[in-house]
Scaffold this active site. Structure first.
Site, PDB file in Angstrom:
ATOM      1  N   ASN A 209       0.846  -1.199   0.000  1.00  0.00           N
ATOM      2  CA  ASN A 209       0.000   0.000   0.000  1.00  0.00           C
ATOM      3  C   ASN A 209       0.876   1.240   0.000  1.00  0.00           C
ATOM      4  O   ASN A 209       2.095   1.149  -0.028  1.00  0.00           O
ATOM      5  CB  ASN A 209      -0.953  -0.030   1.201  1.00  0.00           C
ATOM      6  CG  ASN A 209      -0.197  -0.147   2.504  1.00  0.00           C
ATOM      7  OD1 ASN A 209       0.564   0.740   2.865  1.00  0.00           O
ATOM      8  ND2 ASN A 209      -0.378  -1.261   3.205  1.00  0.00           N
ATOM      9  N   PHE A 325      -4.159   3.164  14.905  1.00  0.00           N
ATOM     10  CA  PHE A 325      -4.663   4.156  13.968  1.00  0.00           C
ATOM     11  C   PHE A 325      -5.891   3.576  13.287  1.00  0.00           C
ATOM     12  O   PHE A 325      -6.119   2.363  13.321  1.00  0.00           O
ATOM     13  CB  PHE A 325      -3.597   4.501  12.916  1.00  0.00           C
ATOM     14  CG  PHE A 325      -2.632   5.550  13.398  1.00  0.00           C
ATOM     15  CD1 PHE A 325      -1.646   5.227  14.317  1.00  0.00           C
ATOM     16  CD2 PHE A 325      -2.721   6.864  12.952  1.00  0.00           C
ATOM     17  CE1 PHE A 325      -0.765   6.191  14.789  1.00  0.00           C
ATOM     18  CE2 PHE A 325      -1.837   7.842  13.408  1.00  0.00           C
ATOM     19  CZ  PHE A 325      -0.863   7.500  14.327  1.00  0.00           C
TER      20      PHE A 325
HETATM   21  N1  CTP Z   1      -3.656  -3.308  12.073  1.00  0.00           N
HETATM   22  C1  CTP Z   1      -2.851  -4.319  12.490  1.00  0.00           C
HETATM   23  N2  CTP Z   1      -2.849  -5.500  11.824  1.00  0.00           N
HETATM   24  C2  CTP Z   1      -3.613  -5.681  10.741  1.00  0.00           C
HETATM   25  C3  CTP Z   1      -4.444  -4.636  10.282  1.00  0.00           C
HETATM   26  C4  CTP Z   1      -4.428  -3.447  10.977  1.00  0.00           C
HETATM   27  O1  CTP Z   1      -2.127  -4.148  13.486  1.00  0.00           O
HETATM   28  N3  CTP Z   1      -3.587  -6.842  10.114  1.00  0.00           N
HETATM   29  C5  CTP Z   1      -3.676  -2.069  12.839  1.00  0.00           C
HETATM   30  C6  CTP Z   1      -3.098  -0.858  12.132  1.00  0.00           C
HETATM   31  O2  CTP Z   1      -1.727  -0.719  12.421  1.00  0.00           O
HETATM   32  C7  CTP Z   1      -3.913   0.263  12.742  1.00  0.00           C
HETATM   33  C8  CTP Z   1      -5.261  -0.375  13.032  1.00  0.00           C
HETATM   34  O3  CTP Z   1      -5.015  -1.771  13.094  1.00  0.00           O
HETATM   35  O4  CTP Z   1      -3.383   0.677  13.961  1.00  0.00           O
HETATM   36  C9  CTP Z   1      -6.341  -0.116  12.032  1.00  0.00           C
HETATM   37  O5  CTP Z   1      -5.877  -0.394  10.737  1.00  0.00           O
HETATM   38  P1  CTP Z   1      -6.782  -0.071   9.478  1.00  0.00           P
HETATM   39  O6  CTP Z   1      -6.008  -0.410   8.252  1.00  0.00           O
HETATM   40  O7  CTP Z   1      -7.362   1.278   9.625  1.00  0.00           O
HETATM   41  O8  CTP Z   1      -7.992  -1.062   9.684  1.00  0.00           O
HETATM   42  P2  CTP Z   1      -8.206  -2.575   9.436  1.00  0.00           P
HETATM   43  O9  CTP Z   1      -8.191  -3.256  10.757  1.00  0.00           O
HETATM   44  O10 CTP Z   1      -7.250  -3.074   8.423  1.00  0.00           O
HETATM   45  O11 CTP Z   1      -9.693  -2.626   8.904  1.00  0.00           O
HETATM   46  P3  CTP Z   1     -10.297  -2.089   7.500  1.00  0.00           P
HETATM   47  O12 CTP Z   1      -9.291  -2.438   6.435  1.00  0.00           O
HETATM   48  O13 CTP Z   1     -11.553  -2.867   7.391  1.00  0.00           O
HETATM   49  O14 CTP Z   1     -10.527  -0.631   7.636  1.00  0.00           O
END
Ligand code: CTP
Length: 401
Positions: A209, A325
């Site tokens: 990403n 976040f």
């Molecule tokens: N995060 C994590 N591990 C993952 C996905 C996310 O630790 N596999 C953490 C990110 O570092 C961030 C938070 O979870 O602190 C939210 O990440 P975000 O990308 O906003 O959300 P997702 O949990 O991935 O959900 P979605 O993609 O449905 O928004």
């Protein structure tokens, strides 16, 4: 973190002298200035030219050199510094320090100084264990000489034990604790995830990403500056390696999780990484050929572990403060509140990462702060300022934990 601080580095002659180059880099990255003295035997291991290039200053070595003495006398070298660090410090140099022998520039400077002196010993384990060295150490510690290390491990001579020089990061931390003793997070430990993860499709392709890692790196720097012993676990970024902290580089979410779990227990965990939600379950060991006409149905995805959720629910080892976040493109606050509850973390910093906002890759961020107590709207700030603001909040909170 060491802005404006002048460090006088003395390098004595041991195989660990090569690490002094990285030490200079880290002190300078932290904002400090370095002036270096090499003993004669140190020049067998590291050249004055390489130290000169890294310090961007001339390197001193000879007390009997007219130019060394006239340009910057031995008293002046110590007077013009805030702290002296001897790295590596050989058994011979420690013995000379204990006895007050001053037969070269380096030993004369440590005898003539009234500044704090840090030593990072490096020697063979038997030399370290020898009664003579141990007595020298006790006496030097009594005189307020600060010892950092040595660490245990494999030695250049093939033996195993205590005697490896501490890593530059540990030495920079020791320097900081002496020069800035009142930092509010001293004694606390922190772990920060940053950057994107890369999930391989085959040896040449991956899912990733647009995360630059800037926000996570600034948070790690702000926590380290406040005194926390910080571990930064980062996916691939183009950012320079920050100093004064342990940095672990990873590619995938699985590797990031494994390093996070190994780093526990910590007091503070901040998950700023943009972890890929999916990994390729059937990744190929060979480059996939286009003739095979691969389509989405052939690429089978499985969900990555949720690192933030795992840390928030770590049974015995849950950090006192777990912060995540929420990267959103719509319903930012609402999604932030939902994520805080679903992931069981203490705080969420929800931000808008839609294309026009330039949050991913850019320098600014607008945070909607969510805690169990309620929400706050933070103004648009530079990512470094978001990091400092968050660190201040953490300092206020952790005092109460
Ligand atoms: N995060 C994590 N591990 C993952 C996905 C996310 O630790 N596999 C953490 C990110 O570092 C961030 C938070 O979870 O602190 C939210 O990440 P975000 O990308 O906003 O959300 P997702 O949990 O991935 O959900 P979605 O993609 O449905 O928004």
């Amino acid at each position: 973190m060491l802005k404006g601080r002048r460090i006088l580095l003395i390098v004595t002659g041991g195989i660990a002298a090569f690490k002094s180059l990285e030490l200079v880099r880290q002190i300078r990255t932290a904002g400090g200035e370095v002036r270096a003295i090499l003993t004669k035997s140190a020049t067998e291991f590291v050249t004055p030219l390489s130290l000169q290039a890294l310090t961007e200053d001339r390197v001193y070595s000879d007390i009997f050199s007219l130019t060394d003495e006239s340009e910057m006398g031995h008293i002046q070298l110590s007077r013009n510094s805030d702290l002296i660090v001897v790295a590596p410090a050989t058994a011979n140099f420690l013995a000379k320090m204990r006895l007050g022998i001053c037969d070269d520039l380096a030993s004369t400077v440590v005898l003539a100084t009234d500044k704090p002196v840090v030593v990072a010993p490096a020697m063979n384990v038997r030399m370290w264990d020898h009664a003579a060295t141990q007595e020298n150490i006790i006496t030097l510690k009594d005189r307020n000489i600060k010892f950092i290390g040595p660490n245990e491990g494999e030695m250049a001579c093939g033996e195993y034990g205590l005697g490896r020089m501490s890593e530059p990061t540990e030495i920079v931390n020791a320097i900081q604790s002496i020069l800035q003793p009142n930092r509010p997070l001293l004694g606390k430990t922190a772990l920060v995830t940053a950057g994107p993860t890369r999930e391989p499709i085959d040896p040449v392709r991956f899912i990733a990403n647009r995360s630059s890692g800037k926000q996570g790196y600034s948070i790690a720097e702000a926590l380290a500056a406040a005194g926390a012993e910080t571990t930064l676990i980062t996916g691939p970024t183009n950012l320079p390696v920050p100093s004064g902290m342990r940095v672990l580089k990873v590619e995938t979410a699985d590797e990031m999780l494994a390093h996070c779990m190994e780093s526990l227990p910590v007091d503070i965990a901040v998950c700023a990484a943009a972890v890929a939600d999916w990994k390729v379950a059937n990744k190929s060991d060979q480059k996939i050929k286009k003739q095979k006409n691969i389509n989405c149905e052939n690429l089978s995805l499985s969900q990555n572990p949720d690192i933030l959720k795992t840390l928030s629910n770590a049974d015995n080892n849950r950090p006192d403060l777990v912060i995540g976040f929420a990267a959103e493109t719509e319903d930012i606050l609402h999604n932030g509140i939902r994520k805080q509850k679903e992931k069981n973390c203490d705080w969420i910093l929800a931000n808008d990462v839609a294309m026009g906002t330039q949050t991913f890759g850019g320098d600014n961020n607008t945070i909607h702060f969510v805690s169990k107590k309620g929400t706050e709207e933070w103004p648009v700030m530079k990512k470094e300022d978001v990091a400092k603001y968050l660190a201040k909040k953490i300092i206020d909170e952790i005092g109460r934990v």
